[in-house]
Write a protein that holds these residues in place. Structure first.
Motif, PDB file in Angstrom:
ATOM      1  N   MET A 216       0.720  -1.366   0.037  1.00 33.72           N
ATOM      2  CA  MET A 216       0.039   0.067   0.042  1.00 33.72           C
ATOM      3  C   MET A 216       0.763   1.201  -0.028  1.00 33.72           C
ATOM      4  N   THR A 217       2.234   1.123   0.540  1.00 37.81           N
ATOM      5  CA  THR A 217       3.162   2.228   0.363  1.00 37.81           C
ATOM      6  C   THR A 217       3.314   2.557  -0.845  1.00 37.81           C
ATOM      7  N   ALA A 218       3.571   1.580  -1.780  1.00 36.32           N
ATOM      8  CA  ALA A 218       3.921   1.821  -3.160  1.00 36.32           C
ATOM      9  C   ALA A 218       2.996   2.099  -4.104  1.00 36.32           C
ATOM     10  N   VAL A 219       1.526   1.734  -3.691  1.00 31.16           N
ATOM     11  CA  VAL A 219       0.457   2.223  -4.520  1.00 31.16           C
ATOM     12  C   VAL A 219       0.117   3.400  -4.118  1.00 31.16           C
ATOM     13  N   ILE A 264      -1.306   5.794   9.757  1.00 26.35           N
ATOM     14  CA  ILE A 264      -0.485   4.916   9.083  1.00 26.35           C
ATOM     15  C   ILE A 264      -0.609   5.047   7.453  1.00 26.35           C
ATOM     16  N   LYS A 265      -1.910   5.548   7.089  1.00 27.15           N
ATOM     17  CA  LYS A 265      -2.144   5.880   5.658  1.00 27.15           C
ATOM     18  C   LYS A 265      -1.283   7.135   5.544  1.00 27.15           C
ATOM     19  N   ARG A 266      -1.134   8.050   5.991  1.00 24.11           N
ATOM     20  CA  ARG A 266      -0.352   9.356   6.091  1.00 24.11           C
ATOM     21  C   ARG A 266       1.004   8.857   5.802  1.00 24.11           C
ATOM     22  N   GLU A 267       1.348   7.992   6.622  1.00 24.65           N
ATOM     23  CA  GLU A 267       2.900   7.665   6.609  1.00 24.65           C
ATOM     24  C   GLU A 267       3.146   6.673   5.167  1.00 24.65           C
ATOM     25  N   GLN A 268       2.084   6.330   4.597  1.00 24.71           N
ATOM     26  CA  GLN A 268       2.320   5.407   3.398  1.00 24.71           C
ATOM     27  C   GLN A 268       2.481   6.400   2.477  1.00 24.71           C
ATOM     28  N   TYR A 269       1.597   7.540   2.449  1.00 22.83           N
ATOM     29  CA  TYR A 269       1.676   8.538   1.348  1.00 22.83           C
ATOM     30  C   TYR A 269       3.104   9.049   1.303  1.00 22.83           C
ATOM     31  N   GLU A 270       3.692   9.322   2.555  1.00 21.28           N
ATOM     32  CA  GLU A 270       4.912  10.158   2.834  1.00 21.28           C
ATOM     33  C   GLU A 270       5.980   9.416   2.107  1.00 21.28           C
ATOM     34  N   ARG A 271       5.897   8.249   2.873  1.00 21.35           N
ATOM     35  CA  ARG A 271       7.262   7.180   2.585  1.00 21.35           C
ATOM     36  C   ARG A 271       7.079   6.837   1.149  1.00 21.35           C
ATOM     37  N   GLY A 272       6.129   6.447   0.457  1.00 22.24           N
ATOM     38  CA  GLY A 272       6.077   6.319  -0.751  1.00 22.24           C
ATOM     39  C   GLY A 272       6.159   7.326  -1.608  1.00 22.24           C
ATOM     40  N   ARG A 273       5.774   8.629  -1.306  1.00 21.08           N
ATOM     41  CA  ARG A 273       6.011   9.601  -2.275  1.00 21.08           C
ATOM     42  C   ARG A 273       7.598   9.772  -2.200  1.00 21.08           C
ATOM     43  N   ALA A 274       8.241   9.814  -1.169  1.00 20.31           N
ATOM     44  CA  ALA A 274       9.785   9.966  -1.153  1.00 20.31           C
ATOM     45  C   ALA A 274      10.542   9.051  -1.813  1.00 20.31           C
ATOM     46  N   PHE A 275      10.092   7.626  -1.807  1.00 19.53           N
ATOM     47  CA  PHE A 275      10.482   6.669  -2.405  1.00 19.53           C
ATOM     48  C   PHE A 275      10.802   6.997  -3.896  1.00 19.53           C
ATOM     49  N   PHE A 276       9.566   7.263  -4.468  1.00 20.64           N
ATOM     50  CA  PHE A 276       9.363   7.269  -5.999  1.00 20.64           C
ATOM     51  C   PHE A 276      10.072   8.616  -6.314  1.00 20.64           C
TER      52      PHE A 276
END
Length: 320
Positions: A216-219, A264-276
């Protein structure tokens, strides 16, 4: 909104420790103003136009061929509650007959938890791409909660048409992801069902939870990348205001957010955005899209923290 009716529905819940889904639906609707669906013809046409534009622009940016649902469903909050509870009931069916130590108490408690959670979310969600994880229908859905779009534009002091269009783009990016990765629907469904299965045996589902969280972090992160590339206007101000909205609210709102996993969803946005952001800077959008070529290409936990590791592990398209 009828909170007294909601309490009565919960107290009348039946079941041996599971969730009384009809009672949860009655309570959630009683706890939530449905909002209006009196939509003018220009606004209705605007929704359809936004989806078409998003499909065109996201396809052009990503290079992904994907379909959007045949019909955009413009909902009020009660419609969203009904659809969400139907999905939850399918997903959590294995827990239906798992009672607590005091069934007469835990049935209403579980029902109240579900009703309260769904009622709260129904006032927050703006749009939703639904891959129908637990349905055999094989189709997908795209929903816009119109009263929340109107309220959100007002709350954030942004132009309604622009805000509506931005939300449409965000939901269409999710359709692109599932179009790029035919395996993704089953992958997510399997992890959710594994979590539920372990809960029925009172065990802690650590591994499937970690895998679900990484996926979900990737999504969420890839959707943010496509939004930045595909949206045909500057949107930094919209994202900043939505981030501020997620951070706003009093202690009760923040407590509810923690209980529902919104942090957790907010963290998924932030970690996923930084990764990509790192992946895109090195390999472009096409290189970032490699994440959907195979489940093994989903970023691992260490790679989310250090994207260079993902770049070292995952070959570029064509094996370069």
């Amino acid at each position: 909104m009828n909170p007294i009716g909601g309490v009565k529905a919960i107290l009348g819940a039946t079941g041996d420790g599971g969730v009384d889904w009809p009672a949860a639906g009655d309570a959630a609707r009683d706890l939530t103003d449905s909002g209006t669906l009196e939509i003018s013809a220009p606004v209705r046409e605007g929704y359809a136009r936004d989806i078409k534009a998003a499909h065109r622009e996201v396809s052009a940016v990503s290079g992904i061929e994907f379909a959007v649902p045949r019909t955009l469903e413009v909902q009020n909050r009660h419609h969203w509650i009904d659809g969400t509870l139907e999905t939850l009931e399918l997903g959590f069916e294995p827990l239906a007959n798992v009672g607590g130590s005091v069934p007469a108490v835990t049935g209403p408690v579980n029902t109240a938890s579900v009703a309260g959670s769904v009622a709260y979310l129904s006032r927050r969600v703006l749009g939703q791409y639904d891959p129908h994880l637990f349905s055999d229908a094989g189709d997908h859905g795209l929903y816009i909660v119109h009263p929340n779009i109107v309220a959100g534009a007002t709350e954030l002091s942004v132009d309604f048409d622009r805000f509506r269009r931005w939300i449409a783009f965000h939901e269409v990016t999710h359709a692109a992801e599932f179009g790029a990765a035919p395996w993704l629907r089953g992958y997510l469904s399997d992890r959710v069902q594994a979590i539920v299965a372990e809960l029925t045996h009172s065990s802690v589902p650590r591994q499937p939870y970690r895998e679900l969280n990484r996926a979900m972090t990737a999504v969420e992160g890839y959707a943010e990348l496509l939004m930045d590339e595909a949206f045909d206007e500057q949107s930094a101000d919209l994202r900043r205001k939505l981030d501020d909205r997620r951070d706003s609210g009093g202690p009760f709102a923040r407590l509810i957010g923690r209980l529902l996993g919104l942090e957790i969803k907010r963290e998924q946005y932030e970690r996923g955005r930084a990764f990509f952001e790192v992946i895109e800077s090195q390999r472009g959008v096409a290189g970032a899209s490699r994440v959907w070529d195979d489940p093994s290409y989903l970023p691992r936990s260490a790679e989310l923290e250090t994207p260079r590791r993902w770049l070292d592990r995952v070959p570029q398209a064509g094996g370069a």
